[in-house]
Design a protein around this motif. Structure first.
Motif, mmCIF file in Angstrom:
data_model
loop_
_atom_site.group_PDB
_atom_site.id
_atom_site.type_symbol
_atom_site.label_atom_id
_atom_site.label_comp_id
_atom_site.label_asym_id
_atom_site.label_seq_id
_atom_site.Cartn_x
_atom_site.Cartn_y
_atom_site.Cartn_z
ATOM 1 N N THR A 159 21.673 -55.975 30.024
ATOM 2 C CA THR A 159 20.712 -54.970 29.491
ATOM 3 C C THR A 159 19.907 -54.458 30.404
ATOM 4 O O THR A 159 19.415 -55.167 31.396
ATOM 5 C CB THR A 159 19.600 -55.554 28.402
ATOM 6 N N MET A 219 21.225 -61.446 29.291
ATOM 7 C CA MET A 219 20.997 -61.797 27.884
ATOM 8 C C MET A 219 22.060 -62.712 27.598
ATOM 9 O O MET A 219 23.421 -62.873 28.250
ATOM 10 C CB MET A 219 21.267 -60.556 26.826
ATOM 11 N N GLU A 235 21.943 -64.226 22.166
ATOM 12 C CA GLU A 235 20.903 -63.007 22.092
ATOM 13 C C GLU A 235 21.509 -61.623 22.067
ATOM 14 O O GLU A 235 21.084 -60.757 21.154
ATOM 15 C CB GLU A 235 20.054 -63.076 23.302
ATOM 16 N N ARG A 236 22.651 -61.516 22.400
ATOM 17 C CA ARG A 236 23.249 -60.217 22.155
ATOM 18 C C ARG A 236 23.979 -60.218 20.876
ATOM 19 O O ARG A 236 23.782 -59.072 20.243
ATOM 20 C CB ARG A 236 24.595 -60.108 23.056
ATOM 21 N N LEU A 263 21.059 -59.192 18.770
ATOM 22 C CA LEU A 263 20.766 -57.714 19.119
ATOM 23 C C LEU A 263 21.719 -56.919 18.320
ATOM 24 O O LEU A 263 21.059 -55.986 17.765
ATOM 25 C CB LEU A 263 20.787 -57.744 20.696
ATOM 26 N N TYR A 264 23.078 -57.068 18.347
ATOM 27 C CA TYR A 264 24.089 -56.119 17.667
ATOM 28 C C TYR A 264 23.855 -56.162 16.066
ATOM 29 O O TYR A 264 24.017 -55.134 15.533
ATOM 30 C CB TYR A 264 25.187 -56.692 18.003
ATOM 31 N N SER A 314 20.762 -56.900 14.677
ATOM 32 C CA SER A 314 19.588 -56.344 14.461
ATOM 33 C C SER A 314 19.839 -54.524 14.459
ATOM 34 O O SER A 314 19.352 -53.898 13.657
ATOM 35 C CB SER A 314 18.581 -56.468 15.514
ATOM 36 N N LEU A 315 20.612 -54.198 15.728
ATOM 37 C CA LEU A 315 20.965 -53.006 15.673
ATOM 38 C C LEU A 315 21.822 -52.270 14.355
ATOM 39 O O LEU A 315 21.722 -51.038 14.250
ATOM 40 C CB LEU A 315 21.503 -52.452 16.880
ATOM 41 N N GLN A 366 12.834 -58.734 19.846
ATOM 42 C CA GLN A 366 14.018 -58.311 20.505
ATOM 43 C C GLN A 366 13.486 -57.306 21.724
ATOM 44 O O GLN A 366 14.612 -56.905 22.266
ATOM 45 C CB GLN A 366 15.027 -58.009 19.769
ATOM 46 N N LEU A 394 12.345 -54.409 21.272
ATOM 47 C CA LEU A 394 12.799 -52.985 20.965
ATOM 48 C C LEU A 394 11.542 -52.295 20.683
ATOM 49 O O LEU A 394 11.860 -50.841 21.066
ATOM 50 C CB LEU A 394 13.991 -53.009 19.721
ATOM 51 N N HIS A 438 21.235 -50.627 27.063
ATOM 52 C CA HIS A 438 22.252 -51.816 27.173
ATOM 53 C C HIS A 438 23.744 -51.630 27.400
ATOM 54 O O HIS A 438 24.267 -50.490 26.742
ATOM 55 C CB HIS A 438 22.118 -52.506 25.823
#
Length: 196
Positions: A2, A8, A12-13, A16-17, A19-20, A64, A66, A88
């Motif tokens: 990132t 990360m 964690e990734r 993140l994915y 969440s997005l 996260q 963001l 990212h």
């Protein structure tokens, strides 16, 4: 990796994915991107959700990194939020765990749908080379090193010509930009190689 943030982990990734890829979190991030700030009550009203639901997702987005709380506007139970700059680069899929790959693939499919709509809009709204909507398609010969240098230069151009919402000059609009590069498939034609 990132950009501008610590490396990360796969876990964690994956988070993140996921969440997005969450539709409500994407709508919250989109709203904050367009309007700059909001609290859970505003988001609940605008997105047709309960304030408890939006509050939960805001906290998860903050975990996260963001979004962040706006301390000078927050007080008591009322917390105001704003989006954070974020860039990212997804790692090589061969290095991903199966769960990370599945989450990244799901997010990529959602992005492709959104980008296809954007591509159509850019063509529909194109009003010539001086208009807001611009469409460029190119092809050229590059080495892998040339391509990597080009991508770095692309990021430098974004930094040079782009602005944050707070620093944008009068008349600036939020502009959606996409960059894709893919070499021609490796194969043969009439016995001659067509790729590296």
């Amino acid at each position: 990796m990132t950009d501008g943030m610590p490396e990360m982990s796969s876990l964690e990734r994956t988070a993140l994915y996921k969440s997005l890829g969450n539709p409500l979190r994407r709508r919250i991030l989109d709203y904050l991107g367009r309007h700059g700030e909001a609290n859970s009550t505003v988001l609940a009203r605008e997105l047709g959700e309960s304030s408890g639901t939006t509050s939960y997702h805001l906290r998860k987005l903050a975990e996260q990194r963001l979004i962040e709380e706006i301390p000078e506007k927050s007080g008591g139970r009322e917390r105001w939020w704003r989006g954070l700059p974020f860039r990212h680069t997804t790692p090589d899929p061969a290095t991903m765990s199966p769960e990370e790959y599945a989450a990244a693939e799901q997010l990529a499919l959602l992005k492709i749908e959104a980008d296809t709509r954007l591509f159509r809009r850019a063509h529909e709204e194109y009003r010539g080379p001086e208009g807001w909507a611009q469409v460029q398609r190119s092809g050229t010969w590059m080495t892998k090193e040339n391509l990597h240098a080009f991508v770095r230069a692309y990021h430098e151009l974004l930094d040079l010509y782009g602005h944050t919402r707070e620093d944008a000059p009068e008349g600036a609009r939020h502009v959606n930009l996409r960059f894709y590069a893919a070499p021609e498939p490796v194969g043969e034609w009439n016995g001659e190689p067509t790729g590296p």
